[in-house]
Design a protein around this motif. Structure first.
Motif, mmCIF file in Angstrom:
data_model
loop_
_atom_site.group_PDB
_atom_site.id
_atom_site.type_symbol
_atom_site.label_atom_id
_atom_site.label_comp_id
_atom_site.label_asym_id
_atom_site.label_seq_id
_atom_site.Cartn_x
_atom_site.Cartn_y
_atom_site.Cartn_z
ATOM 1 N N ILE A 282 0.864 -1.191 0.000
ATOM 2 C CA ILE A 282 0.000 0.000 0.000
ATOM 3 C C ILE A 282 0.894 1.231 0.000
ATOM 4 C CG2 ILE A 282 -1.742 1.322 1.247
ATOM 5 C CD1 ILE A 282 -2.698 -1.282 2.517
ATOM 6 N N GLU A 283 0.634 2.142 -0.928
ATOM 7 C CA GLU A 283 1.345 3.427 -0.955
ATOM 8 C C GLU A 283 0.303 4.544 -0.895
ATOM 9 O OE1 GLU A 283 4.376 6.028 -3.797
ATOM 10 O OE2 GLU A 283 4.480 3.834 -3.820
ATOM 11 N N ARG A 284 0.593 5.570 -0.122
ATOM 12 C CA ARG A 284 -0.404 6.625 0.107
ATOM 13 C C ARG A 284 0.248 7.982 0.297
ATOM 14 N NH1 ARG A 284 -0.013 8.395 5.176
ATOM 15 N NH2 ARG A 284 1.028 7.074 6.727
ATOM 16 N N ASP A 285 -0.555 9.028 0.071
ATOM 17 C CA ASP A 285 -0.149 10.360 0.503
ATOM 18 C C ASP A 285 -0.631 10.555 1.939
ATOM 19 O OD1 ASP A 285 -2.904 10.919 0.331
ATOM 20 O OD2 ASP A 285 -2.719 11.998 -1.565
ATOM 21 N N ASN A 286 -0.431 11.734 2.487
ATOM 22 C CA ASN A 286 -0.799 11.981 3.887
ATOM 23 C C ASN A 286 -2.069 12.809 3.995
ATOM 24 O OD1 ASN A 286 -0.091 11.487 6.624
ATOM 25 N ND2 ASN A 286 0.588 13.609 6.853
ATOM 26 N N LEU A 287 -2.898 12.784 2.941
ATOM 27 C CA LEU A 287 -4.115 13.599 2.883
ATOM 28 C C LEU A 287 -5.343 12.726 3.096
ATOM 29 C CD1 LEU A 287 -3.084 15.727 -0.226
ATOM 30 C CD2 LEU A 287 -2.808 16.315 2.202
ATOM 31 N N GLN A 288 -6.481 13.382 3.309
ATOM 32 C CA GLN A 288 -7.717 12.662 3.565
ATOM 33 C C GLN A 288 -8.891 13.378 2.916
ATOM 34 O OE1 GLN A 288 -8.718 12.582 7.764
ATOM 35 N NE2 GLN A 288 -8.338 14.746 8.037
ATOM 36 N N GLY A 289 -10.017 12.671 2.835
ATOM 37 C CA GLY A 289 -11.223 13.267 2.283
ATOM 38 C C GLY A 289 -11.052 13.664 0.830
ATOM 39 N N ASP A 290 -11.673 14.782 0.445
ATOM 40 C CA ASP A 290 -11.597 15.247 -0.941
ATOM 41 C C ASP A 290 -10.171 15.605 -1.354
ATOM 42 O OD1 ASP A 290 -14.323 14.921 -1.172
ATOM 43 O OD2 ASP A 290 -14.787 17.035 -0.783
ATOM 44 N N ALA A 291 -9.320 15.928 -0.382
ATOM 45 C CA ALA A 291 -7.939 16.326 -0.697
ATOM 46 C C ALA A 291 -7.054 15.134 -1.046
ATOM 47 C CB ALA A 291 -7.333 17.090 0.475
ATOM 48 N N ALA A 292 -7.470 13.928 -0.684
ATOM 49 C CA ALA A 292 -6.645 12.737 -0.924
ATOM 50 C C ALA A 292 -6.454 12.505 -2.417
ATOM 51 C CB ALA A 292 -7.301 11.528 -0.281
ATOM 52 N N LYS A 293 -5.217 12.240 -2.822
ATOM 53 C CA LYS A 293 -4.895 12.028 -4.232
ATOM 54 C C LYS A 293 -4.286 10.660 -4.523
ATOM 55 C CE LYS A 293 -6.120 16.260 -5.130
ATOM 56 N NZ LYS A 293 -7.452 16.491 -5.765
ATOM 57 N N VAL A 294 -3.577 10.094 -3.555
ATOM 58 C CA VAL A 294 -2.866 8.837 -3.802
ATOM 59 C C VAL A 294 -3.157 7.843 -2.684
ATOM 60 C CG1 VAL A 294 -0.625 7.735 -4.130
ATOM 61 C CG2 VAL A 294 -1.016 10.045 -5.023
ATOM 62 N N LYS A 295 -3.920 6.824 -2.996
ATOM 63 C CA LYS A 295 -4.166 5.687 -2.111
ATOM 64 C C LYS A 295 -4.170 4.455 -3.025
ATOM 65 C CE LYS A 295 -5.159 8.838 1.051
ATOM 66 N NZ LYS A 295 -4.229 9.181 2.138
ATOM 67 N N LYS A 296 -3.029 3.811 -3.163
ATOM 68 C CA LYS A 296 -2.866 2.781 -4.186
ATOM 69 C C LYS A 296 -2.301 1.497 -3.603
ATOM 70 C CE LYS A 296 -2.147 6.067 -7.972
ATOM 71 N NZ LYS A 296 -1.225 6.531 -9.041
ATOM 72 N N ILE A 297 -2.580 0.396 -4.307
ATOM 73 C CA ILE A 297 -1.966 -0.890 -3.984
ATOM 74 C C ILE A 297 -1.161 -1.330 -5.199
ATOM 75 C CG2 ILE A 297 -2.313 -3.296 -3.333
ATOM 76 C CD1 ILE A 297 -4.911 -2.485 -2.002
ATOM 77 N N TYR A 298 0.124 -1.590 -4.956
ATOM 78 C CA TYR A 298 1.025 -2.011 -6.009
ATOM 79 C C TYR A 298 1.419 -3.474 -5.821
ATOM 80 C CZ TYR A 298 1.932 2.764 -7.674
ATOM 81 O OH TYR A 298 1.817 4.021 -8.211
ATOM 82 N N LEU A 299 1.649 -4.150 -6.930
ATOM 83 C CA LEU A 299 2.319 -5.441 -6.931
ATOM 84 C C LEU A 299 3.791 -5.146 -7.168
ATOM 85 C CD1 LEU A 299 1.770 -8.540 -6.846
ATOM 86 C CD2 LEU A 299 1.750 -8.460 -9.348
ATOM 87 N N ALA A 300 4.632 -5.485 -6.199
ATOM 88 C CA ALA A 300 6.065 -5.171 -6.265
ATOM 89 C C ALA A 300 6.852 -6.471 -6.386
ATOM 90 C CB ALA A 300 6.492 -4.396 -5.019
ATOM 91 N N GLU A 301 7.618 -6.597 -7.470
ATOM 92 C CA GLU A 301 8.365 -7.829 -7.754
ATOM 93 C C GLU A 301 9.854 -7.605 -7.555
ATOM 94 O OE1 GLU A 301 8.901 -11.185 -11.279
ATOM 95 O OE2 GLU A 301 7.699 -9.388 -11.637
ATOM 96 N N ARG A 302 10.504 -8.530 -6.875
ATOM 97 C CA ARG A 302 11.953 -8.443 -6.686
ATOM 98 C C ARG A 302 12.667 -8.742 -8.000
ATOM 99 N NH1 ARG A 302 13.278 -11.745 -1.189
ATOM 100 N NH2 ARG A 302 12.349 -13.420 -2.417
ATOM 101 N N ARG A 303 13.463 -7.778 -8.427
ATOM 102 C CA ARG A 303 14.314 -7.948 -9.591
ATOM 103 C C ARG A 303 15.678 -7.391 -9.225
ATOM 104 N NH1 ARG A 303 10.370 -5.785 -14.505
ATOM 105 N NH2 ARG A 303 8.584 -7.161 -14.034
ATOM 106 N N GLY A 304 16.618 -8.281 -9.004
ATOM 107 C CA GLY A 304 17.906 -7.854 -8.488
ATOM 108 C C GLY A 304 17.719 -7.310 -7.080
ATOM 109 N N THR A 305 18.150 -6.083 -6.866
ATOM 110 C CA THR A 305 17.994 -5.450 -5.549
ATOM 111 C C THR A 305 16.841 -4.454 -5.526
ATOM 112 O OG1 THR A 305 19.589 -3.717 -6.128
ATOM 113 C CG2 THR A 305 20.444 -5.705 -5.034
ATOM 114 N N GLU A 306 16.026 -4.430 -6.584
ATOM 115 C CA GLU A 306 14.915 -3.499 -6.680
ATOM 116 C C GLU A 306 13.579 -4.221 -6.527
ATOM 117 O OE1 GLU A 306 15.081 -0.029 -7.326
ATOM 118 O OE2 GLU A 306 17.223 -0.255 -6.958
ATOM 119 N N LEU A 307 12.563 -3.482 -6.080
ATOM 120 C CA LEU A 307 11.178 -3.937 -6.110
ATOM 121 C C LEU A 307 10.474 -3.145 -7.197
ATOM 122 C CD1 LEU A 307 10.542 -4.085 -2.268
ATOM 123 C CD2 LEU A 307 10.498 -6.053 -3.816
ATOM 124 N N VAL A 308 10.133 -3.819 -8.298
ATOM 125 C CA VAL A 308 9.542 -3.168 -9.467
ATOM 126 C C VAL A 308 8.026 -3.211 -9.338
ATOM 127 C CG1 VAL A 308 9.370 -3.183 -11.973
ATOM 128 C CG2 VAL A 308 11.532 -3.800 -10.861
#
Length: 387
Positions: A282-308
């Protein structure tokens, strides 16, 4: 509260009557598939008063101090295989210095998506009767409080014990099914937050309340993958470290991976395993209500030392089968719980920061909501995630 209850039941009735797969749903969008809610002012029966360090001015219409221990701040979720779930309350009221009378607790809940309600079935307080914590605790009876640890993530092992991620250290904590600490707090080598009790004259290299917000368990049950909420000093801004802890050797491995936030101002809310190399975050901004812009769920895959990352659900733009023209929004400041219910359905809960957050209705404390999110395509998850 009566008006809120009517609204919740109406929403639940609408969802119960909808087609099982959202017949007209946008195939590229996640859909709302179920809704249940726990009223904000819900307390542990017969519990001690709390919130004495919050002052006396009402907050979002809530009178302070509080008459009991609020059932709130859900920051982690674990499956119990009988339709119920364990949910972890975090450190209480948001800071070490105002949460000394908030008792850390794992609650057991059961959502009823037909009625739109959440039943609280009980729970256990977290405590250290064996004296394993090497620093002074708030209470002489060694019941743990929000001034001792900031617990933010949880995994339930097959043996019924709990592994919990803390932000003050950050520490890993191991508890029995009865809430008793089984091992001394396990520190993260080379990383200390400002509230770490062993900091002494050292400079912290992690921000306050930026410790283990996510805690994934490997599908083979042998490792934990704790994910920091903040960037370690010296790392690129907006990058977070995911570590590997070996449960058999009881030590960290030398490996870690990097999760890159969309924006350095964002935060993660939870992380769980999908299979050997993929995680939901889960990745999010710190806003709430109508001001909220980013509340997302990502699938993150290990590739080398990164999560893509690949987006799987935008929680501010869920297809709503009751009104296809208007998306359902989950507009809470902090969304900190995700669990796989089946290969196309996730359970998602908010941390309502009671009594402070008011993302659902301005001027009123947020309830604890449990929604079912149907994904546009299968996860192809390892079957062992359901163990």
């Amino acid at each position: 509260m009566k008006r809120l209850s009517i609204a919740v039941l109406a929403l639940a009735a609408g969802l119960a009557a909808m087609p099982a797969h959202g017949a007209a749903a946008d195939r590229d969008r996640a859909s709302l598939a179920g809704f249940a809610s726990l009223p904000a002012e819900t307390y542990v029966p017969g519990s001690e008063p709390s919130g004495s360090q919050l002052g006396t001015a009402p907050v979002n219409g809530v009178t302070l101090p509080l008459p009991g221990q609020p059932i709130q701040g859900f920051s982690g979720i674990a499956r119990r295989h009988d339709g119920s779930f364990d949910v972890l309350s975090d450190n209480g009221f948001g800071a070490k210095n105002n949460s000394a009378d908030f008792l850390l607790r794992i609650h057991r809940i059961r959502p009823d998506f037909q009625r739109g309600t959440i039943d609280v079935l009980g729970g256990v307080n977290l405590r250290d009767p064996r004296g394993l914590v090497p620093f002074a605790l708030t209470r002489a009876d060694r019941v743990l409080t929000g001034a001792d640890f900031d617990v933010e993530s949880i995994q339930r092992a097959v043996d019924g014990t709990y592994w919990i991620g803390d932000e003050f250290g950050p520490f890993l904590l191991h508890f029995s099914g009865r809430g008793e600490l089984l091992d001394a707090p396990i520190p993260l080598p080379g990383v200390k937050a400002p509230d770490n009790p062993s900091l002494g004259s050292e400079q912290p290299n992690l921000g306050r309340s930026k410790g283990f917000e996510g805690l994934a368990r490997s599908v083979d049950q042998r490792r934990l993958y704790p994910l920091l909420e903040g960037t370690v000093t010296g790392d690129e801004p907006g990058t977070l470290r995911m570590y590997e802890y070996d449960l058999r050797k009881r030590r960290y491995s030398a490996r870690h991976w990097t999760y890159r936030l969309d924006d350095p101002s964002h935060a993660i809310g939870d992380a769980i395993a999908v299979d050997r190399d993929r995680f939901l975050v889960i990745e999010r901004d710190n806003l709430q209500g109508d001001a909220a812009k980013v509340k997302k769920i990502y699938l993150a895959e290990r590739r080398g030392t990164e999560l893509v990352k690949t987006l799987v659900a935008d929680l501010l733009d869920l297809y709503d089968p009751r009104d296809p023209s208007t998306p359902f929004r989950f507009p809470f400041q902090t969304i900190e719980d995700v669990i796989i219910l089946d290969d196309r359905t996730l359970g998602v809960l908010d941390d309502n920061n009671f009594p402070f957050s008011s993302g659902r209705t301005a001027g009123r404390p947020d309830p604890s909501e449990f929604i079912k999110v149907r994904l546009p395509r299968r996860l192809h998850a390892d079957p062992r995630v359901y163990l």
